[in-house]
Every structure is written in C-alpha cells, then in structure tokens.
Scaffold this motif. Structure first.
Motif, PDB file in Angstrom:
ATOM      1  N   TYR A 170      -0.529  -3.708  -4.463  1.00 32.12           N
ATOM      2  CA  TYR A 170      -0.376  -5.251  -4.855  1.00 32.12           C
ATOM      3  C   TYR A 170      -1.403  -5.862  -3.961  1.00 32.12           C
ATOM      4  O   TYR A 170      -1.540  -5.337  -2.612  1.00 32.12           O
ATOM      5  CB  TYR A 170       1.044  -5.486  -4.406  1.00 32.12           C
ATOM      6  N   ALA A 171      -2.105  -6.626  -4.261  1.00 32.67           N
ATOM      7  CA  ALA A 171      -3.088  -7.666  -3.590  1.00 32.67           C
ATOM      8  C   ALA A 171      -3.083  -8.854  -3.795  1.00 32.67           C
ATOM      9  O   ALA A 171      -2.674  -9.409  -5.001  1.00 32.67           O
ATOM     10  CB  ALA A 171      -4.497  -6.826  -3.799  1.00 32.67           C
ATOM     11  N   ILE A 214      -0.919   5.941 -10.670  1.00 33.58           N
ATOM     12  CA  ILE A 214       0.270   5.325 -10.142  1.00 33.58           C
ATOM     13  C   ILE A 214       0.511   4.140 -10.995  1.00 33.58           C
ATOM     14  O   ILE A 214      -0.244   3.420 -11.423  1.00 33.58           O
ATOM     15  CB  ILE A 214      -0.103   4.681  -8.675  1.00 33.58           C
ATOM     16  N   GLU A 215       1.771   4.308 -11.112  1.00 31.30           N
ATOM     17  CA  GLU A 215       2.494   3.390 -12.182  1.00 31.30           C
ATOM     18  C   GLU A 215       3.943   2.693 -11.521  1.00 31.30           C
ATOM     19  O   GLU A 215       4.661   3.582 -11.145  1.00 31.30           O
ATOM     20  CB  GLU A 215       2.790   3.918 -13.574  1.00 31.30           C
ATOM     21  N   CYS A 216       3.610   1.394 -11.330  1.00 34.57           N
ATOM     22  CA  CYS A 216       4.738   0.874 -10.464  1.00 34.57           C
ATOM     23  C   CYS A 216       5.334  -0.534 -11.251  1.00 34.57           C
ATOM     24  O   CYS A 216       4.678  -0.940 -12.341  1.00 34.57           O
ATOM     25  CB  CYS A 216       4.279   0.433  -9.201  1.00 34.57           C
ATOM     26  N   GLU A 217       6.312  -1.225 -10.655  1.00 37.00           N
ATOM     27  CA  GLU A 217       7.148  -2.173 -11.313  1.00 37.00           C
ATOM     28  C   GLU A 217       6.076  -3.302 -10.975  1.00 37.00           C
ATOM     29  O   GLU A 217       5.230  -3.354 -10.310  1.00 37.00           O
ATOM     30  CB  GLU A 217       8.288  -2.617 -10.618  1.00 37.00           C
ATOM     31  N   SER A 218       6.338  -4.705 -11.832  1.00 32.36           N
ATOM     32  CA  SER A 218       5.638  -5.738 -11.589  1.00 32.36           C
ATOM     33  C   SER A 218       5.697  -6.417 -10.211  1.00 32.36           C
ATOM     34  O   SER A 218       6.994  -6.272  -9.583  1.00 32.36           O
ATOM     35  CB  SER A 218       6.095  -6.673 -12.735  1.00 32.36           C
ATOM     36  N   PRO A 219       4.816  -7.046  -9.803  1.00 29.96           N
ATOM     37  CA  PRO A 219       4.927  -7.894  -8.434  1.00 29.96           C
ATOM     38  C   PRO A 219       6.324  -8.645  -8.455  1.00 29.96           C
ATOM     39  O   PRO A 219       6.628  -9.440  -9.306  1.00 29.96           O
ATOM     40  CB  PRO A 219       3.650  -8.771  -8.332  1.00 29.96           C
ATOM     41  N   MET A 274       0.753  -1.379   0.040  1.00 31.22           N
ATOM     42  CA  MET A 274      -0.020  -0.090   0.118  1.00 31.22           C
ATOM     43  C   MET A 274       0.883   1.246   0.015  1.00 31.22           C
ATOM     44  O   MET A 274       1.771   1.280   1.001  1.00 31.22           O
ATOM     45  CB  MET A 274      -0.949  -0.095   1.081  1.00 31.22           C
ATOM     46  N   VAL A 275       0.492   2.106  -0.884  1.00 29.28           N
ATOM     47  CA  VAL A 275       1.301   3.539  -1.243  1.00 29.28           C
ATOM     48  C   VAL A 275       1.009   4.377   0.263  1.00 29.28           C
ATOM     49  O   VAL A 275      -0.639   4.653  -0.013  1.00 29.28           O
ATOM     50  CB  VAL A 275       1.458   4.000  -2.494  1.00 29.28           C
ATOM     51  N   LEU A 276       1.891   5.028   0.914  1.00 33.49           N
ATOM     52  CA  LEU A 276       1.299   5.744   2.036  1.00 33.49           C
ATOM     53  C   LEU A 276       0.661   7.255   1.490  1.00 33.49           C
ATOM     54  O   LEU A 276       1.516   7.852   0.882  1.00 33.49           O
ATOM     55  CB  LEU A 276       2.218   5.941   3.111  1.00 33.49           C
TER      56      LEU A 276
END
Length: 296
Positions: A101-102, A51-56, A1-3
């Motif tokens: 991520y979930a 939000i764009e982030c890297e793969s899990p 989770m992004v704070l």
C-alpha cells in the motif's frame, strides 16, 4: 510493507505504533514464512513471488492476503507480517520488504480524516430542532401554494383580485401557486429561530466568565484559575456521571511518594508525606473496651 528480511536471527522485527494507535509498548512482526531461513538480504531484482492482498482499508488490526512463490506454493499473510506507515522500528538494525500500500491507500492516510468537530448535546439538539422547523416551514408553504393554485383554478372568470399584467395576460393558477410559495416563505420565515444560536453563544460566554472567576478553582501554587479553552465544554460539564482515565500520571502528577505501610497490623507512616492512622489491632482493642464499658 510486507516484511521479507530482518537482521534479527529469529526473523523478528520490533516496532512502536505510538504514532498510529497511541500505544508505546513494542510489538513484534514476523518475516514471511519461507524467507526466515535466508541469511542474506533479499535481492529485489530476483524477487519473483506474487502477492495478493485485500483492498485498502483503515483497519489497523487486520490484513489478509497470501504470497505465491514461483513453485506455486502459497503462504498466508496476516498483520504479523505487515509494517504500517508511521510506525518506528526498535531494537532491530535493518529490515527489508515489499510495499503493498502506498500514498493515499496506506492505513495511516485512510485513518487521517482531518480534525473532527466536537458538538455538544445542546448543539446537536438545537440543530435537530432547527431542521424540524425548516421542514415544518416547507410543508406549510407547499400546502398554502397548492391550496392557492386550486382556489384560482375554480374560478371560471377572471377574479377581481387577480390583476392582469399590462399586456392583458393573466397569471395562470400554477404560476400563482409558485408566487404564493415564496410569499409564504417570506411571511413565515420567523418560524426558524436564527437568533437562538446567538443567544446560546452569549450564555456560554457568561458561564465561562463565572467559571474562571470562581475562587474555589484558584491554584495558589500556579497563581492561576481554571481556564476554559472551548465554548462547548460548559454544556456537558453538568451531565458528567463517570470519569475514566488510563493515564496514572495525570492523576498522580507523575509523583510516587511513600506515605505509610502496614506490618503485622501496625501502621508505619512518613511524618512529612502522610498522616498516621491508628493500627487495626489498636482500633479493635479500643472498640472492645468501649463495648465493655457500655455493658457496665
């Protein structure tokens, strides 16, 4: 989770990750830049950023991405802005964030690959030797089957040892080689040491019996001897060269006892907890006196 929000006025959140990496010290996480100045909680219905982030992945110490506001301004994201599943919030009343991520994509689930079976060096060596024996058996059987097929194909007439079937049909060299392969498998199967594992387990049981019956391992306070809870531990005991420990409580039994202290070269010891040592100055004086006597 992004704070995105924290009740701390500095936008800091303290977490404990002992359930993830075993570290009990508190770590700091920072609210994403641009949300620190907000005095009220984040309204999920008004959240319009992307939000764009890297793969899990299963790396607990890495997180890369960015948050793009509605005005096209991008803010970088790192592990300092991420709250992992399984961590515990400390010294912070409440936090808010957005889940990135979930489920099975969380780092905690990706690191949970189940219990790992620990194999000893002897067991790994035995498995390697058995695999080599299996490969050798297959090579020998293939060689014999191929040679048998070539040998049958060289006969122009039906050889006397090649008995035809009741309908008069003669087995072809290819089918004869196939039958020979499985025949040699049955004949040469003794090459694989199946009984080796049974013998090793019997030896382990004997070693454990002698270890548990050793009088030197008897503890008078607990009225018990050493207990071997795993069969494969006896194989690696004789190969230990170095012992590392990061838990001082394991070595000190969680007891801090005063034994002695040294002040100006003199030792002051506790009568019950420690033995008195001769002070350094006294030792030097005795050594000089003995040297003086030897010169005489």
């Amino acid at each position: 989770m992004v704070l995105l929000f924290s009740t701390d006025p500095d936008g800091i959140c303290h977490i404990e990750t002992s359930g993830l990496d075993g570290e009990s010290n508190l770590k700091q996480r920072q609210v994403v830049r641009g949300y620190t100045e907000q005095d009220s909680e984040v309204d999920p219905e008004k959240f319009s950023s992307r939000i764009e982030c890297e793969s899990p992945n299963n790396d607990l110490n890495r997180f890369r991405g960015f948050l793009e506001h509605s005005n096209r301004e991008r803010v970088g994201l790192s592990k300092e802005n991420l709250l992992l599943r399984g961590c515990t919030i400390r010294n912070t009343e409440a936090v808010m964030g957005i889940v990135v991520y979930a489920g099975h994509e969380t780092k905690a689930m990706l690191n949970n690959s189940g219990p790992r079976y620990k194999r000893s060096n002897l067991e790994r060596r035995a498995n390697t030797d058995v695999l080599c024996c299996v490969l050798l058996l297959i090579i020998m059987c293939l060689t014999g089957a191929l040679g048998h097929g070539i040998w049958l194909s060289r006969y122009e007439n039906i050889p006397f040892f090649n008995i035809p079937e009741p309908d008069g049909h003669v087995i072809s060299p290819v089918l004869g080689g196939f039958y020979m392969f499985w025949t040699m498998i049955i004949l040469l199967q003794v090459l694989i040491p199946i009984s080796l594992y049974v013998s090793i387990e019997i030896v382990k049981l004997g070693q454990i019996y002698f270890i548990q019956s050793d009088v030197d391992f008897y503890n008078e306070k607990m009225d018990s001897t050493v207990q071997c809870r795993a069969l494969n531990i006896t194989e690696d005991l004789g190969q230990i060269q170095y012992l590392f420990s990061d838990k001082t409580g394991t070595l000190t039994e969680n007891k801090m006892v005063f034994r002695r202290c040294s002040v100006a070269g003199f030792d002051y010891c506790h009568e019950e907890n420690g033995e008195c040592w001769v002070s350094m100055k006294t030792s030097l004086k005795i050594g000089r006196f003995c040297t003086h006597l030897m010169t005489w």
